[in-house]
Design an enzyme around this catalytic site. Sequence first.
Site, PDB file in Angstrom:
ATOM      1  N   CYS A 332       0.791  -1.236   0.000  1.00 44.44           N
ATOM      2  CA  CYS A 332       0.000   0.000   0.000  1.00 44.44           C
ATOM      3  C   CYS A 332       0.825   1.290   0.000  1.00 44.44           C
ATOM      4  O   CYS A 332       0.482   2.216  -0.749  1.00 44.44           O
ATOM      5  CB  CYS A 332      -1.027  -0.009   1.125  1.00 44.44           C
ATOM      6  SG  CYS A 332      -0.576  -0.899   2.598  1.00 44.44           S
ATOM      7  N   ARG A 361       7.487 -11.089   4.927  1.00 44.75           N
ATOM      8  CA  ARG A 361       7.081 -10.924   6.319  1.00 44.75           C
ATOM      9  C   ARG A 361       7.841 -11.925   7.182  1.00 44.75           C
ATOM     10  O   ARG A 361       7.997 -13.090   6.812  1.00 44.75           O
ATOM     11  CB  ARG A 361       5.566 -11.127   6.474  1.00 44.75           C
ATOM     12  CG  ARG A 361       4.762 -10.092   5.714  1.00 44.75           C
ATOM     13  CD  ARG A 361       3.273 -10.270   5.875  1.00 44.75           C
ATOM     14  NE  ARG A 361       2.550  -9.318   5.035  1.00 44.75           N
ATOM     15  CZ  ARG A 361       1.220  -9.296   4.899  1.00 44.75           C
ATOM     16  NH1 ARG A 361       0.487 -10.176   5.558  1.00 44.75           N
ATOM     17  NH2 ARG A 361       0.650  -8.402   4.124  1.00 44.75           N
ATOM     18  N   GLN A 379       1.334 -10.890  -3.452  1.00 43.70           N
ATOM     19  CA  GLN A 379       0.008 -10.489  -2.991  1.00 43.70           C
ATOM     20  C   GLN A 379      -0.720  -9.780  -4.125  1.00 43.70           C
ATOM     21  O   GLN A 379      -0.195  -8.838  -4.711  1.00 43.70           O
ATOM     22  CB  GLN A 379       0.126  -9.569  -1.776  1.00 43.70           C
ATOM     23  CG  GLN A 379      -1.196  -9.366  -1.038  1.00 43.70           C
ATOM     24  CD  GLN A 379      -0.973  -8.699   0.306  1.00 43.70           C
ATOM     25  OE1 GLN A 379      -0.218  -7.744   0.404  1.00 43.70           O
ATOM     26  NE2 GLN A 379      -1.618  -9.198   1.343  1.00 43.70           N
ATOM     27  N   ASP A 381      -2.691  -7.447  -4.696  1.00 43.63           N
ATOM     28  CA  ASP A 381      -3.250  -6.237  -4.102  1.00 43.63           C
ATOM     29  C   ASP A 381      -3.974  -5.383  -5.129  1.00 43.63           C
ATOM     30  O   ASP A 381      -3.644  -5.386  -6.316  1.00 43.63           O
ATOM     31  CB  ASP A 381      -2.122  -5.384  -3.528  1.00 43.63           C
ATOM     32  CG  ASP A 381      -2.034  -5.474  -2.016  1.00 43.63           C
ATOM     33  OD1 ASP A 381      -3.067  -5.734  -1.399  1.00 43.63           O
ATOM     34  OD2 ASP A 381      -0.940  -5.298  -1.478  1.00 43.63           O
ATOM     35  N   HIS A 383      -5.394  -1.121  -4.795  1.00 42.76           N
ATOM     36  CA  HIS A 383      -5.686   0.043  -3.966  1.00 42.76           C
ATOM     37  C   HIS A 383      -6.555   0.970  -4.788  1.00 42.76           C
ATOM     38  O   HIS A 383      -6.188   1.360  -5.903  1.00 42.76           O
ATOM     39  CB  HIS A 383      -4.394   0.700  -3.501  1.00 42.76           C
ATOM     40  CG  HIS A 383      -3.581  -0.203  -2.633  1.00 42.76           C
ATOM     41  ND1 HIS A 383      -2.492  -0.905  -3.099  1.00 42.76           N
ATOM     42  CD2 HIS A 383      -3.741  -0.578  -1.340  1.00 42.76           C
ATOM     43  CE1 HIS A 383      -2.002  -1.655  -2.126  1.00 42.76           C
ATOM     44  NE2 HIS A 383      -2.746  -1.473  -1.048  1.00 42.76           N
ATOM     45  N   LYS A 462     -12.635  -4.089   8.014  1.00 42.69           N
ATOM     46  CA  LYS A 462     -12.496  -4.892   6.805  1.00 42.69           C
ATOM     47  C   LYS A 462     -13.598  -5.926   6.689  1.00 42.69           C
ATOM     48  O   LYS A 462     -14.254  -6.287   7.670  1.00 42.69           O
ATOM     49  CB  LYS A 462     -11.134  -5.580   6.778  1.00 42.69           C
ATOM     50  CG  LYS A 462     -10.879  -6.512   7.962  1.00 42.69           C
ATOM     51  CD  LYS A 462      -9.507  -7.173   7.867  1.00 42.69           C
ATOM     52  CE  LYS A 462      -9.262  -8.121   9.048  1.00 42.69           C
ATOM     53  NZ  LYS A 462      -8.072  -8.953   8.879  1.00 42.69           N
ATOM     54  N   HIS A 508      -8.236  -0.996   0.365  1.00 39.36           N
ATOM     55  CA  HIS A 508      -7.227  -2.033   0.136  1.00 39.36           C
ATOM     56  C   HIS A 508      -8.002  -3.329  -0.092  1.00 39.36           C
ATOM     57  O   HIS A 508      -8.908  -3.635   0.692  1.00 39.36           O
ATOM     58  CB  HIS A 508      -6.330  -2.239   1.355  1.00 39.36           C
ATOM     59  CG  HIS A 508      -5.735  -0.998   1.929  1.00 39.36           C
ATOM     60  ND1 HIS A 508      -4.386  -0.735   1.904  1.00 39.36           N
ATOM     61  CD2 HIS A 508      -6.300   0.058   2.575  1.00 39.36           C
ATOM     62  CE1 HIS A 508      -4.135   0.410   2.511  1.00 39.36           C
ATOM     63  NE2 HIS A 508      -5.286   0.914   2.932  1.00 39.36           N
TER      64      HIS A 508
END
Length: 641
Positions: A332, A361, A379, A381, A383, A462, A508
């Site tokens: 992000c 991570r 990932q 993702d 945005h 979320k 997100h």
Amino acid sequence: MKITLKDGSSKEYAESKSVIEIAEDISEGLARMATAGEVNGEVVDLRTVVDKDCDLNILTFQDEKGKGAFRHTASHILAQAVKRLYPETKLAIGPSVAEGFYYDVDRDIPLTAEDLEKIEAEMKKIVKEALPIEQFTKPRAEAIAYFEEKGEPYKVELIEDLPEDSVISFYSQGEFTDLCAGPHLMTTKPVKALKLTSLAGAYWRGSEKNKMLQRIYGTAFPKKAELDDYLTMLEEAKKRDHRKLGKELGLFMMRDEGPGFPFFLPKGMVLKNELLDYWRDIHNKNGYVEISTPVMLSRHLWETSGHWGHYQDNMYTTVIDEEDFAVKPMNCPGGILVYQSEPRSYRDLPLRMGELGLVHRHEKSGQLHGLMRVRCFTQDDAHIFLTPEQIRGEIKSVAKLIDEVYSLFGFKYHVELSTRPENSMGSDEDWNMAIDALRSALDDLGLPYVVNEGDGAFYGPKIDFHLEDSIGRTWQCGTIQLDFQLPLRFGLEYTGADGEKHRPIMIHRVAFGSIERFIGILIEHFAGAFPTWLAPVQVKILPISDKYMIYGKKVLEELKDAGIRAEIDTRAEKIGYKIREAQMHKIPYMLVVGAKEEEDGLVSVRSRVAGDEGQKNLEEFITFIKKEIAEKSVREAEAQE
């Protein structure tokens, strides 16, 4: 006092009553099934006394929180059995978990599989004894002295970490007493069906710096039939284990040189790229643009985003030119920099930016598990930057996209709305507005959901999507997070229709989640027998003998020219052996070629689903399989497996 029940009805009492007494007043059957209570949203023990107006829900094994109380009692039965059989054992912790319970123990002579059988038998005796379970408290100093006398150092350490004025909760059953906040059943009797499933190593408090303990895993149900169904599912899960199938099918590997960092092999890359191609196609159709941001960015960016303060323990950091950098754990902040790269107008919004970003991570070594829990993953993702008026519509569009993705693979799913956690940033007003927006979008879509209090991200609430696979297990994959905080922290702006500067709101979201984890789920969901469009090898050509190898290679070239992933088995083996090998490798179609096929330009088709499907003209077969691939369809027998 007035007690409002889950169905909206109410009970009134002139004096205080415990949760179990209220359950008995409602019905004897409910009291027999009760495992815990929920008072004003807080899970409490059945012994908890209610002394004022409240909302009360009587929990049973059918409720997730009620199931937890049931299995927490089973973990105490396990600890009691261990202490009866092996009194010198030191006890650590024993919570309930998603599929059962465990207890960590410390013993000089490690437990074995044979020991598990003895422990399980002793547990069943304790259940038959129907021991009353009682709760009591001690001041902190007395609690420490109690466990020091018992020779339980792990319990002492847990208590010493609590404030000095703490009142320590205990539960006892028969001769056994344990440190515990509860809740628990009233007696050991209801835990009628239990099974110890495995032994594993576990560092005390999850730290590699501490001693390695033994973790005893088990599960428990109120009825034997439920336990039998669960054990059958476990056996099926073993056959589908993605680590086993990944190795057998040549999809990926893990190496000691990179623990938690998966290696994708050629066939695995085909599978991964098919998923990524599908992702790009569906996002292009839904108005997304694709970006790519660096894998490492400077510390000040992560401080601004809040990750440095809220997520640093999970991040890999380094120093370059005497400046701190972090390998990105999330995409992000990089997406935000792209948004800031040029002035934005309300006409540009919603701006949907997708990224297949590689993130890292720091997961503890004991938590790593094949592709399901890794330290490096892609990932999927996106945005989305939008105006307040666009929130509800955009949330609904994202939910529909995620539904389309999961439906393609045959997944059922359920939805959770996760609210503000304790470790959060931002104003009450922003959080309330964000939660209301997510709730309204779900209501508009008619999607049933449960509220998961306090489990949101630190920057916003979320919606989580939990998949159910072909054998009934659930996996959390997709998520939609509504964020008022990062646009504020980064000072994002757009020019509105009024010519003034306004702050956008940010969504997100992921559909697959981690591509690696999603591949692991797919391997187990399909037991390695992927739909034809996903299969790394879609067709295997099997010449009956070397005499027909030239024709087989001609068939191979025609298939490849048509864009079909095909291989030929050139080994000097009998045709029955070749067929069995292809079946073991889960190949969707096998084309057997011999004299008749070569003479007439045919192929004998065998499918993974239907077996022998007879001879077909090669062009006819190519047309058929290309249609199946283009439609991304799953043949009926595969869908039923």
